[in-house]
Design a protein around this motif. Structure first.
Motif, mmCIF file in Angstrom:
data_model
loop_
_atom_site.group_PDB
_atom_site.id
_atom_site.type_symbol
_atom_site.label_atom_id
_atom_site.label_comp_id
_atom_site.label_asym_id
_atom_site.label_seq_id
_atom_site.Cartn_x
_atom_site.Cartn_y
_atom_site.Cartn_z
ATOM 1 N N SER A 28 0.833 -1.194 0.000
ATOM 2 C CA SER A 28 0.000 0.000 0.000
ATOM 3 C C SER A 28 0.871 1.248 0.000
ATOM 4 N N LEU A 29 0.455 2.249 -0.725
ATOM 5 C CA LEU A 29 1.125 3.546 -0.688
ATOM 6 C C LEU A 29 0.482 4.457 0.348
ATOM 7 N N ARG A 30 -0.602 4.009 0.925
ATOM 8 C CA ARG A 30 -1.312 4.820 1.907
ATOM 9 C C ARG A 30 -0.670 4.687 3.280
ATOM 10 N N GLU A 31 -0.847 5.686 4.102
ATOM 11 C CA GLU A 31 -0.234 5.675 5.438
ATOM 12 C C GLU A 31 -0.913 4.696 6.387
ATOM 13 N N GLN A 32 -2.100 4.188 6.056
ATOM 14 C CA GLN A 32 -2.803 3.281 6.948
ATOM 15 C C GLN A 32 -2.053 1.963 7.152
ATOM 16 N N PRO A 34 1.372 1.240 7.457
ATOM 17 C CA PRO A 34 2.311 1.262 8.580
ATOM 18 C C PRO A 34 1.657 1.650 9.905
ATOM 19 N N ILE A 35 0.589 2.435 9.859
ATOM 20 C CA ILE A 35 -0.122 2.798 11.083
ATOM 21 C C ILE A 35 -0.739 1.550 11.708
ATOM 22 N N LYS A 38 1.650 -0.086 14.073
ATOM 23 C CA LYS A 38 1.700 0.624 15.361
ATOM 24 C C LYS A 38 0.453 0.332 16.188
ATOM 25 N N TYR A 53 9.248 3.159 -4.208
ATOM 26 C CA TYR A 53 8.195 3.207 -5.214
ATOM 27 C C TYR A 53 8.602 4.170 -6.308
#
Length: 58
Positions: A28-32, A34-35, A38, A53
């Protein structure tokens, strides 16, 4: 997405460190993505080599 460890969500604990190889990716290129790590409690991700990328990715 291929699941390689079906027990990952059960085994991960607060404060865990994730050590990954050169082929690590979150698909995914979205920040969700890696979030989510966490949120699961993973404090640190050690990566041998993280794939970049291309600038042409949409």
């Amino acid at each position: 997405m291929e699941v390689t460890d079906r027990n990952f969500l059960i085994r991960v604990k607060l404060g865990d460190i994730l050590v990954v190889g050169s082929n690590f990716g979150l698909c995914s290129l979205r920040e969700q993505a890696p979030i989510m790590l966490k949120y699961l409690g993973i404090e640190l991700v050690l990566v041998f080599c993280l794939r970049g990328y291309s600038s042409g990715t949409q």
